[in-house]
Design a protein around this motif. Structure first.
Motif, PDB file in Angstrom:
ATOM      1  N   ALA A   3       0.836  -1.205   0.000  1.00 46.93           N
ATOM      2  CA  ALA A   3       0.000   0.000   0.000  1.00 46.93           C
ATOM      3  C   ALA A   3       0.868   1.251   0.000  1.00 46.93           C
ATOM      4  CB  ALA A   3      -0.931  -0.003   1.207  1.00 46.93           C
ATOM      5  N   SER A   4       1.918   1.240   0.770  1.00 46.90           N
ATOM      6  CA  SER A   4       2.833   2.391   0.813  1.00 46.90           C
ATOM      7  C   SER A   4       3.454   2.638  -0.556  1.00 46.90           C
ATOM      8  CB  SER A   4       3.916   2.151   1.855  1.00 46.90           C
ATOM      9  OG  SER A   4       4.831   3.208   1.865  1.00 46.90           O
ATOM     10  N   PHE A   5       3.888   1.595  -1.217  1.00 46.60           N
ATOM     11  CA  PHE A   5       4.488   1.710  -2.552  1.00 46.60           C
ATOM     12  C   PHE A   5       3.477   2.276  -3.546  1.00 46.60           C
ATOM     13  CE2 PHE A   5       5.291   0.058  -6.793  1.00 46.60           C
ATOM     14  CZ  PHE A   5       6.621   0.411  -6.993  1.00 46.60           C
ATOM     15  N   LEU A   6       2.266   1.729  -3.540  1.00 40.24           N
ATOM     16  CA  LEU A   6       1.233   2.192  -4.465  1.00 40.24           C
ATOM     17  C   LEU A   6       0.883   3.659  -4.216  1.00 40.24           C
ATOM     18  CD1 LEU A   6      -1.093  -0.942  -4.454  1.00 40.24           C
ATOM     19  CD2 LEU A   6       0.435  -0.209  -6.293  1.00 40.24           C
ATOM     20  N   ARG A   7       0.738   4.019  -2.951  1.00 41.10           N
ATOM     21  CA  ARG A   7       0.439   5.413  -2.617  1.00 41.10           C
ATOM     22  C   ARG A   7       1.559   6.341  -3.062  1.00 41.10           C
ATOM     23  NH1 ARG A   7      -2.041   3.826   3.190  1.00 41.10           N
ATOM     24  NH2 ARG A   7      -4.224   3.806   2.577  1.00 41.10           N
ATOM     25  N   HIS A   8       2.784   5.919  -2.827  1.00 42.54           N
ATOM     26  CA  HIS A   8       3.946   6.730  -3.207  1.00 42.54           C
ATOM     27  C   HIS A   8       3.949   7.025  -4.709  1.00 42.54           C
ATOM     28  CE1 HIS A   8       8.041   8.290  -3.160  1.00 42.54           C
ATOM     29  NE2 HIS A   8       8.305   7.496  -4.181  1.00 42.54           N
ATOM     30  N   HIS A   9       3.467   6.091  -5.493  1.00 45.12           N
ATOM     31  CA  HIS A   9       3.444   6.242  -6.944  1.00 45.12           C
ATOM     32  C   HIS A   9       2.093   6.750  -7.469  1.00 45.12           C
ATOM     33  CE1 HIS A   9       7.446   4.710  -7.695  1.00 45.12           C
ATOM     34  NE2 HIS A   9       7.210   3.809  -6.748  1.00 45.12           N
ATOM     35  N   ASP A  29      -4.341 -20.719  13.579  1.00 46.94           N
ATOM     36  CA  ASP A  29      -3.526 -19.519  13.455  1.00 46.94           C
ATOM     37  C   ASP A  29      -4.253 -18.383  14.163  1.00 46.94           C
ATOM     38  OD1 ASP A  29      -2.033 -17.324  12.781  1.00 46.94           O
ATOM     39  OD2 ASP A  29      -2.198 -17.604  10.623  1.00 46.94           O
ATOM     40  N   PRO A  30      -3.795 -17.991  15.352  1.00 46.03           N
ATOM     41  CA  PRO A  30      -4.511 -16.946  16.098  1.00 46.03           C
ATOM     42  C   PRO A  30      -4.536 -15.600  15.380  1.00 46.03           C
ATOM     43  CG  PRO A  30      -2.439 -17.497  17.171  1.00 46.03           C
ATOM     44  CD  PRO A  30      -2.633 -18.481  16.048  1.00 46.03           C
ATOM     45  N   SER A  31      -3.609 -15.354  14.471  1.00 48.19           N
ATOM     46  CA  SER A  31      -3.590 -14.070  13.769  1.00 48.19           C
ATOM     47  C   SER A  31      -4.652 -14.006  12.669  1.00 48.19           C
ATOM     48  CB  SER A  31      -2.211 -13.812  13.162  1.00 48.19           C
ATOM     49  OG  SER A  31      -1.952 -14.699  12.096  1.00 48.19           O
ATOM     50  N   ALA A  32      -5.206 -15.134  12.264  1.00 46.56           N
ATOM     51  CA  ALA A  32      -6.188 -15.156  11.172  1.00 46.56           C
ATOM     52  C   ALA A  32      -7.408 -14.300  11.497  1.00 46.56           C
ATOM     53  CB  ALA A  32      -6.614 -16.589  10.867  1.00 46.56           C
ATOM     54  N   ASP A  33      -7.793 -14.243  12.754  1.00 47.03           N
ATOM     55  CA  ASP A  33      -8.959 -13.456  13.145  1.00 47.03           C
ATOM     56  C   ASP A  33      -8.687 -11.964  13.205  1.00 47.03           C
ATOM     57  OD1 ASP A  33     -10.564 -15.715  13.376  1.00 47.03           O
ATOM     58  OD2 ASP A  33     -10.064 -15.987  15.482  1.00 47.03           O
ATOM     59  N   SER A  34      -7.447 -11.582  13.465  1.00 43.03           N
ATOM     60  CA  SER A  34      -7.153 -10.162  13.681  1.00 43.03           C
ATOM     61  C   SER A  34      -6.393  -9.488  12.541  1.00 43.03           C
ATOM     62  CB  SER A  34      -6.355  -9.994  14.978  1.00 43.03           C
ATOM     63  OG  SER A  34      -5.126 -10.702  14.888  1.00 43.03           O
ATOM     64  N   ASN A  35      -5.862 -10.240  11.598  1.00 47.34           N
ATOM     65  CA  ASN A  35      -5.052  -9.636  10.527  1.00 47.34           C
ATOM     66  C   ASN A  35      -5.803  -8.573   9.738  1.00 47.34           C
ATOM     67  OD1 ASN A  35      -2.682 -10.961  11.071  1.00 47.34           O
ATOM     68  ND2 ASN A  35      -2.999 -12.549   9.538  1.00 47.34           N
ATOM     69  N   ALA A  36      -7.011  -8.865   9.306  1.00 40.95           N
ATOM     70  CA  ALA A  36      -7.770  -7.915   8.502  1.00 40.95           C
ATOM     71  C   ALA A  36      -8.017  -6.624   9.280  1.00 40.95           C
ATOM     72  CB  ALA A  36      -9.094  -8.530   8.050  1.00 40.95           C
ATOM     73  N   GLU A  37      -8.416  -6.765  10.529  1.00 37.24           N
ATOM     74  CA  GLU A  37      -8.681  -5.585  11.363  1.00 37.24           C
ATOM     75  C   GLU A  37      -7.411  -4.753  11.560  1.00 37.24           C
ATOM     76  OE1 GLU A  37      -9.781  -4.786  15.978  1.00 37.24           O
ATOM     77  OE2 GLU A  37     -10.914  -6.362  14.977  1.00 37.24           O
ATOM     78  N   LEU A  38      -6.300  -5.411  11.791  1.00 37.94           N
ATOM     79  CA  LEU A  38      -5.036  -4.687  11.976  1.00 37.94           C
ATOM     80  C   LEU A  38      -4.597  -3.977  10.697  1.00 37.94           C
ATOM     81  CD1 LEU A  38      -3.083  -7.259  14.175  1.00 37.94           C
ATOM     82  CD2 LEU A  38      -3.936  -4.999  14.870  1.00 37.94           C
ATOM     83  N   ILE A  39      -4.749  -4.647   9.562  1.00 38.75           N
ATOM     84  CA  ILE A  39      -4.371  -4.020   8.292  1.00 38.75           C
ATOM     85  C   ILE A  39      -5.276  -2.824   8.019  1.00 38.75           C
ATOM     86  CG2 ILE A  39      -4.220  -4.331   5.789  1.00 38.75           C
ATOM     87  CD1 ILE A  39      -3.418  -7.271   6.374  1.00 38.75           C
ATOM     88  N   GLU A  40      -6.574  -2.968   8.268  1.00 33.46           N
ATOM     89  CA  GLU A  40      -7.494  -1.841   8.098  1.00 33.46           C
ATOM     90  C   GLU A  40      -7.091  -0.677   8.993  1.00 33.46           C
ATOM     91  OE1 GLU A  40     -11.406  -3.560   8.879  1.00 33.46           O
ATOM     92  OE2 GLU A  40     -11.882  -3.332   6.751  1.00 33.46           O
ATOM     93  N   HIS A  41      -6.792  -0.978  10.237  1.00 36.45           N
ATOM     94  CA  HIS A  41      -6.445   0.059  11.210  1.00 36.45           C
ATOM     95  C   HIS A  41      -5.173   0.814  10.808  1.00 36.45           C
ATOM     96  CE1 HIS A  41      -5.997   2.071  15.063  1.00 36.45           C
ATOM     97  NE2 HIS A  41      -4.744   1.656  15.074  1.00 36.45           N
ATOM     98  N   TYR A  42      -4.124   0.088  10.479  1.00 33.86           N
ATOM     99  CA  TYR A  42      -2.838   0.727  10.208  1.00 33.86           C
ATOM    100  C   TYR A  42      -2.692   1.270   8.788  1.00 33.86           C
ATOM    101  CZ  TYR A  42      -1.309  -0.776  14.762  1.00 33.86           C
ATOM    102  OH  TYR A  42      -1.206  -0.947  16.125  1.00 33.86           O
ATOM    103  N   SER A  43      -3.441   0.728   7.852  1.00 38.31           N
ATOM    104  CA  SER A  43      -3.306   1.200   6.467  1.00 38.31           C
ATOM    105  C   SER A  43      -4.381   2.211   6.084  1.00 38.31           C
ATOM    106  CB  SER A  43      -3.366   0.022   5.493  1.00 38.31           C
ATOM    107  OG  SER A  43      -4.682  -0.497   5.420  1.00 38.31           O
ATOM    108  N   GLY A  44      -5.499   2.211   6.821  1.00 40.97           N
ATOM    109  CA  GLY A  44      -6.613   3.070   6.456  1.00 40.97           C
ATOM    110  C   GLY A  44      -7.404   2.523   5.279  1.00 40.97           C
ATOM    111  N   LEU A  45      -7.108   1.306   4.872  1.00 43.99           N
ATOM    112  CA  LEU A  45      -7.816   0.659   3.763  1.00 43.99           C
ATOM    113  C   LEU A  45      -8.868  -0.284   4.331  1.00 43.99           C
ATOM    114  CD1 LEU A  45      -4.711  -0.234   1.588  1.00 43.99           C
ATOM    115  CD2 LEU A  45      -6.337   1.630   1.199  1.00 43.99           C
ATOM    116  N   ARG A  46      -9.887  -0.543   3.530  1.00 41.91           N
ATOM    117  CA  ARG A  46     -10.916  -1.465   4.013  1.00 41.91           C
ATOM    118  C   ARG A  46     -10.748  -2.837   3.377  1.00 41.91           C
ATOM    119  NH1 ARG A  46     -16.374   0.639   0.983  1.00 41.91           N
ATOM    120  NH2 ARG A  46     -15.490   0.586  -1.098  1.00 41.91           N
TER     121      ARG A  46
END
Length: 84
Positions: A3-9, A29-46
């Motif tokens: 996302a950072s690369f795409l935004r930069h360009h 995999d305990p991260s499977a439940d939270s990965n999407a939420e974390l990516i949304e939170h830190y990237s601002g993408l849905r």
């Protein structure tokens, strides 16, 4: 990083799709439940959906059905129809 690369360009980003790939038992995999939420939170993408693991004998009809069932296609269609 993507996302950072795409935004930069200056490339617009509609959202992201989680890919479960070979993950056949997400509860292992305990991260499977939270990965999407974390990516949304830190990237601002849905998150537009979560694409599940498909059997190796899946055909195009199965793929199309799975896409319609698991992915929000409206935002993608809107982005493709956007004219500058």
């Amino acid at each position: 990083m993507t996302a950072s690369f795409l935004r930069h360009h200056g490339i617009p980003i509609v959202g992201f799709i989680m890919n479960d790939g070979e993950l056949t038992e997400p509860h292992n995999d305990p991260s499977a439940d939270s990965n999407a939420e974390l990516i949304e939170h830190y990237s601002g993408l849905r998150v537009l959906g979560r694409f599940p693991h498909l059997q190796t004998n899946a055909n195009s009809e199965t793929l199309i059905h799975t896409l319609h069932k698991t992915i929000q296609l409206a935002p993608i269609r809107q982005a493709l129809n956007y004219k500058r």
